[in-house]
Write an enzyme that holds these catalytic residues in place. Structure first.
Site, PDB file in Angstrom:
ATOM      1  N   LYS A  56       0.851  -1.197   0.000  1.00 28.73           N
ATOM      2  CA  LYS A  56       0.000   0.000   0.000  1.00 28.73           C
ATOM      3  C   LYS A  56       0.888   1.250   0.000  1.00 28.73           C
ATOM      4  CE  LYS A  56      -3.836  -2.369   2.232  1.00 28.73           C
ATOM      5  NZ  LYS A  56      -4.522  -2.750   3.467  1.00 28.73           N
ATOM      6  N   GLN A 100      -4.496  -1.419   9.773  1.00 31.25           N
ATOM      7  CA  GLN A 100      -4.449  -2.739   9.137  1.00 31.25           C
ATOM      8  C   GLN A 100      -5.047  -3.797  10.077  1.00 31.25           C
ATOM      9  OE1 GLN A 100      -3.299  -3.377   5.872  1.00 31.25           O
ATOM     10  NE2 GLN A 100      -4.239  -5.349   6.286  1.00 31.25           N
ATOM     11  N   ASP A 123     -10.716   2.985   4.366  1.00 29.47           N
ATOM     12  CA  ASP A 123     -11.116   1.574   4.234  1.00 29.47           C
ATOM     13  C   ASP A 123     -12.636   1.463   4.057  1.00 29.47           C
ATOM     14  OD1 ASP A 123      -9.229  -0.420   4.071  1.00 29.47           O
ATOM     15  OD2 ASP A 123      -8.877  -0.529   6.239  1.00 29.47           O
TER      16      ASP A 123
END
Ligand code: NAP
Length: 300
Positions: A56, A100, A123
């Site tokens: 990412k 994460q 997200d």
């Protein structure tokens, strides 16, 4: 027909989306007088999480998004983590925050997601963003994996209106948001799970089948309709003949002769997820600063 033309090439689709995102990054920089930015929090030593975060950050840097990697020990308390997120919420120059997953057992995933400013929730897991999606609004943050799936489906099939779409898996990060997106595209949707009776009775009716189960090669040709389009979300790591392999939830070799189109694993949904994270980050850099944002995934 050769098998190649049945493959939905996620790498190519992700490159195309990234090219569009790069243009938006330049526009955002002009408007905000700084580059868009993302903070990524990695907790503990989970190897898969480390790889995801590395990829990412690498992609972000490549396209001019500033990234801040925050690595924390798995012993961090929930309170300390909440304080870190509060601090990132307050920093004007941070557009996106990603924690994460999975988190260590002593930390509530729900509390952490709830603590992220919904405008920075790249997200798309915050209840406000999932709620907007449920209401049929695409102007919030949409979870990256289902967003990538709908992007590829629209590019490959054009209008999805009237198609039967069946999703196997009802997670909050894939299955449920996927259903909202397909419904918005006027599909007739069915969502199935581990308690579904006669699963193949539902999957065999699907023009579009989304497999998000987490079980290697679970779906074989007995589950699918002729000429179905299959999106394989699964990422299952297996050791075969001493080699580490990544397998999807669909038995690719077994279904290929029966399908219209299929995403391979790897090289299907995975690359699109990262491209959509970049898209959400640049989208956040427009919206949270009250600049108009022209949606490119749904309006193109
Ligand atoms: P998850 O939270 O574990 O959910 C799995 C779902 O599959 C659950 O709803 C479960 O039903 C259902 N299921 C399990 N066994 C089943 C069975 N025998 N028949 C029917 N349904 C069954 O997983 P997830 O987070 O959604 O992820 C799914 C897969 O996608 C995993 O392999 C994951 O690694 C992968 N993934 C890939 C990406 C990407 O970027 N490509 C992103 C996210 C996830 P219940 O609800 O009844 O338990």
């Amino acid at each position: 027909m050769t098998n190649d033309i049945k493959i939905i090439d996620g790498i190519n689709h992700s490159k195309n989306l990234i090219e569009s995102v790069k243009k938006l990054v330049l526009k955002s920089e002009k408007l905000n007088k700084r580059k868009p930015s993302i903070a990524v929090i990695l907790i503990g030593e989970n190897l898969a999480s480390k790889i995801y975060v590395k990829n990412k950050i690498k992609t972000a840097e490549k396209i001019g998004i500033v990234s801040k990697r925050i690595t924390l020990p798995s012993s961090i308390s929930e309170k300390e983590l909440l304080n870190k997120i509060k601090n990132l919420n307050e920093q004007r120059e941070i557009d996106g925050i990603l924690v994460q997953l999975p988190l260590p057992d002593h930390i509530s995933e729900y509390k952490i997601i709830l603590s992220i400013d919904p405008k920075k929730d790249v997200d798309g897991f915050h209840p406000i963003n999932l709620g907007n999606l449920f209401l049929g609004n695409n102007n919030g943050m949409i979870p990256c994996t289902p967003l990538g799936c709908i992007y590829m489906l629209k590019k490959e099939l054009g209008s999805l209106s009237g198609l039967n779409a069946t999703i196997v898996g009802r997670s909050n990060i894939v299955g449920k948001p996927m259903q909202s997106l397909l419904l918005k595209e006027n599909c007739t949707t069915t969502i199935t799970h581990s308690n579904t009776r006669n699963l193949s009775g539902f999957t065999q009716k699907a023009d579009i089948l989304i497999a998000a189960i987490g079980m290697a090669e679970f779906i074989d040709n007995s589950y699918i309709k002729n000429e179905a389009t299959i999106i394989d979300v699964g990422i299952n790591r297996k050791k075969i003949n001493d080699k580490n392999k990544i397998l999807g939830d669909v038995n690719f070799d077994n279904v290929i002769s029966k399908v219209n189109l299929i995403t391979p694993v790897p090289g299907g949904v995975g690359p699109m997820t990262i491209a959509c994270l970049m898209y959400n980050t640049v989208k956040a850099s427009f919206l949270r600063n009250d600049y108009e944002f022209k949606e490119i995934i749904f309006d193109e």
